[in-house]
Design an enzyme around this catalytic site. Structure first.
Site, short mmCIF file in Angstrom:
data_model
loop_
_atom_site.label_atom_id
_atom_site.label_comp_id
_atom_site.label_asym_id
_atom_site.label_seq_id
_atom_site.Cartn_x
_atom_site.Cartn_y
_atom_site.Cartn_z
N GLU A 179 -23.03 -18.45 -15.22
CA GLU A 179 -23.78 -19.70 -15.20
C GLU A 179 -24.80 -19.84 -16.32
OE1 GLU A 179 -23.27 -22.34 -12.88
OE2 GLU A 179 -21.47 -21.07 -12.79
N SER A 209 -2.29 -43.97 37.14
CA SER A 209 -2.47 -43.79 38.59
C SER A 209 -3.55 -42.77 38.96
CB SER A 209 -1.14 -43.37 39.23
OG SER A 209 -0.21 -44.41 39.10
#
Length: 597
Positions: free
Chosen positions: A71, A332
């Site tokens: 980096e 149901s």
């Protein structure tokens, strides 16, 4: 001159907001939440991104070197912005004909992480550079690197090198090898793309590039390079977390009630790990191959405690909790509320109703088998799930009363006040429907759903403790009648696939129109459980109704629990005779065909 003034203004503006270094360190640490099962075992530990802040000397030297090499190779030489690095990045990008390398330093990346939005504009880059200078004035290089390594995103939901080390390798950051460090450092370029949990080979390829950069810069020798390439990093086996849906649901609810945790928190829940594993295993074993249909399971006890919850076939494939968040037609499985309303108006299980042609405002309900059964008892009508009979009862007692009955037992979803309501055409959630059956199992008592026994926070003590409460919602004698009717559903009706050999089972099947949803909700002993099966998009299923797969799933889950200690051998015949049910069940045995199952 103008640019100098603007830069000074920006420094004053952001500099006044920059806290002291120790405060920055404290802010980087986040609360950890431990979720415990009812037996005290660990269900989940959330907030792993907020593991304790680790100082630089607790981070592997290999990782520090790998990050700097990748980096910001001149990190220890520049004042926050690196003109040499910028020129090198520009040259590399020109040669490649596109962006392949960035010129931002670690100090600039930290400044962006702390204070700026991700937008890519010239003004934002200027602010980033000025803030990087400011950070270098206030913090040492070691402090900047420590903050950066503890805050940076490293894929798979992890922030900071300690969380990444634990997530990928199940070890602390200080123990990372050279190969593991290269893999973690390689994530910084594109964390989601290179995350080893997404694509291990791509992550290893990127790690090889990092190792080459380290060798070029003299941070490792040739032997170390060869050894690390020969033995690439291996991921630790993932800890199999059970009850992910339950944990998410509990923590979301606690956050709403108590707010986000500011300190480490311990949450003690009602979940039974053995029953949860049994429920997850049953779904995995019995559901048909392929991604469709989906399933959900809930198990409560009669105190209202949630003992197991399965929100789908695979939590890792998606955390959507169908047990709580989905609203579907119960078919149901809604009928018990219709018959309860009838019993409360003076009907009895032996009372009769006509199962025959019926028109309501041009609509004619039909039974599943296309037949009508004539004059039948309420018990027969419920056991064989006769639609015409249920609608006729609904017309007699009134939809308003049916709605009020369902609400009283715990159904909270909006329901339409229409003639088809007795057939379950409104939409409900599995958890609420299962809870609404609990009063049938507890002699008419309703106890609120609860999942958290207590929540404690470090330094603050107990924030919440469950307090039991109950209310009678069904008269005892009526609850007993409903229990006998629901037992007939399983012993002689549509719910026979849910029967267990060592205990009495009561419940109801449900199948919505065109087999879009299939349910079984029932109870045995002091446990109440509900199962739903269906496609997420609501499309019809082929060959699946409440009387088969959901009932079998229910039996599999409940069969994994020990039978009640106070199991009565078989006192049912006399109870049946007392209630006139023996004759009814004889009639049922001679009768075939069902309504909406």
């Amino acid at each position: 001159m103008a640019s100098v003034v603007a830069g000074g203004a920006l420094l004053v503006l952001h500099g006044s907001r920059l806290p002291e270094p120790q405060r920055l360190f404290a802010e980087a640490a986040q609360a950890k939440v431990r979720v415990l099962a009812s037996d005290g075992s660990l269900l989940a530990e959330r907030g792993t991104s907020g593991r304790p802040f680790v100082p630089l000397d607790q981070i592997s030297p290999w990782l520090i070197k790998a990050v700097v090499a990748t980096e910001d190779r001149r990190f220890f030489a520049h004042p926050g912005v690196d003109p040499v690095g910028i020129a090198r990045a520009l040259w590399a990008n020109l040669r490649a004909g596109g962006p392949v390398e960035g010129g931002s330093t670690i100090s600039q990346q930290l400044a962006k992480n702390l204070y700026l939005t991700p937008e890519r504009t010239l003004r934002r880059k200027l602010e980033e550079a000025l803030l990087a200078f400011w950070l270098e004035l206030r913090l040492s290089k070691e402090e900047i690197l420590t903050l950066y390594l503890n805050r940076v995103y490293l894929g798979a939901g992890t922030y900071g090198v300690e969380a990444a080390a634990q997530r990928y390798f199940a070890k602390p950051a200080r123990e990372l090898t050279l190969a593991e460090s290269a893999l973690v450092a390689g994530l910084l370029k594109a964390p989601s793309r290179y995350a080893p949990t997404s694509d291990l080979q791509l992550a290893r390829s990127r790690a090889t590039t990092v190792l080459s950069l380290m060798a070029e810069q003299g941070l490792i020798d040739e032997d170390a390079l060869i050894a690390a390439r020969a033995r690439p990093a291996k991921l630790a086996p993932e800890r199999v977390e059970i009850a992910g849906w339950f944990v998410d649901w509990v923590l979301e609810g606690l956050d709403e009630e108590l707010g986000k945790p500011r300190r480490d928190r311990v949450v003690r829940t009602t979940l039974d790990p053995a029953l949860q594993r049994a429920a997850e295993a049953a779904v995995a074993r019995l559901m048909p191959a392929g991604p469709r249909p989906e399933a959900a399971v809930v198990v409560l006890d009669t105190s209202g405690a949630v003992r197991a919850m399965v929100g789908g076939r695979n939590y890792r494939a998606g955390p959507f909790n169908r047990a709580v968040a989905a609203r579907r037609q119960p078919g149901s499985a809604f009928k018990p509320f219709v018959y309860l309303a009838a019993l409360e108006q003076g009907r009895r299980p032996t009372s009769t109703v006509l199962d025959g042609p019926l028109r309501v405002k041009g609509w004619q309900p039909a039974n599943h088998d296309g037949r009508y059964h004539g004059e039948v008892s309420l018990t027969q009508a419920l056991a064989l799930s006769m639609n015409a009979a249920a609608v006729r009862i609904g017309q007699e007692v009134g939809t308003a009363r049916i709605l009020a009955t369902a609400r009283r037992l715990g159904v909270t979803s909006p329901l339409p006040e229409v003639a088809s309501l007795p057939l379950g055409t409104g939409e409900v959630g599995l958890l609420e429907l299962t809870a609404a059956y609990a009063p049938f199992a507890s002699a008419g008592l309703r106890r609120p759903i609860w999942a958290v026994a207590s929540a404690e926070e470090a330094g603050a003590g107990v924030l919440y403790r469950h307090a039991a409460s109950e209310v009678r919602v069904i008269a005892e004698d009526v609850a007993r009648q409903m229990d006998l009717m629901l037992r007939a559903v399983v012993s002689e009706g549509t719910g026979r696939a849910a029967a267990l050999p060592d205990r009495r089972v009561a419940g109801k099947t449900g199948t919505s129109q065109d087999n879009r949803d299939a349910w079984f909700v029932g109870y045995a002993g002091d446990l109440v459980s509900g199962v739903w099966v269906g496609n997420d998009d609501g499309t019809p299923m082929r060959g699946i109704s409440g009387s088969d797969l959901p009932a079998r799933l229910w039996r599999e889950v409940m069969g994994a629990t020990p039978p009640p200690r106070a199991l009565v051998a078989v006192a049912e015949p006399s109870a049946n005779r007392e209630n006139g049910l023996e004759l009814i069940l004889d009639w049922v045995r001679r009768t075939f065909g069902t309504g909406q199952r």
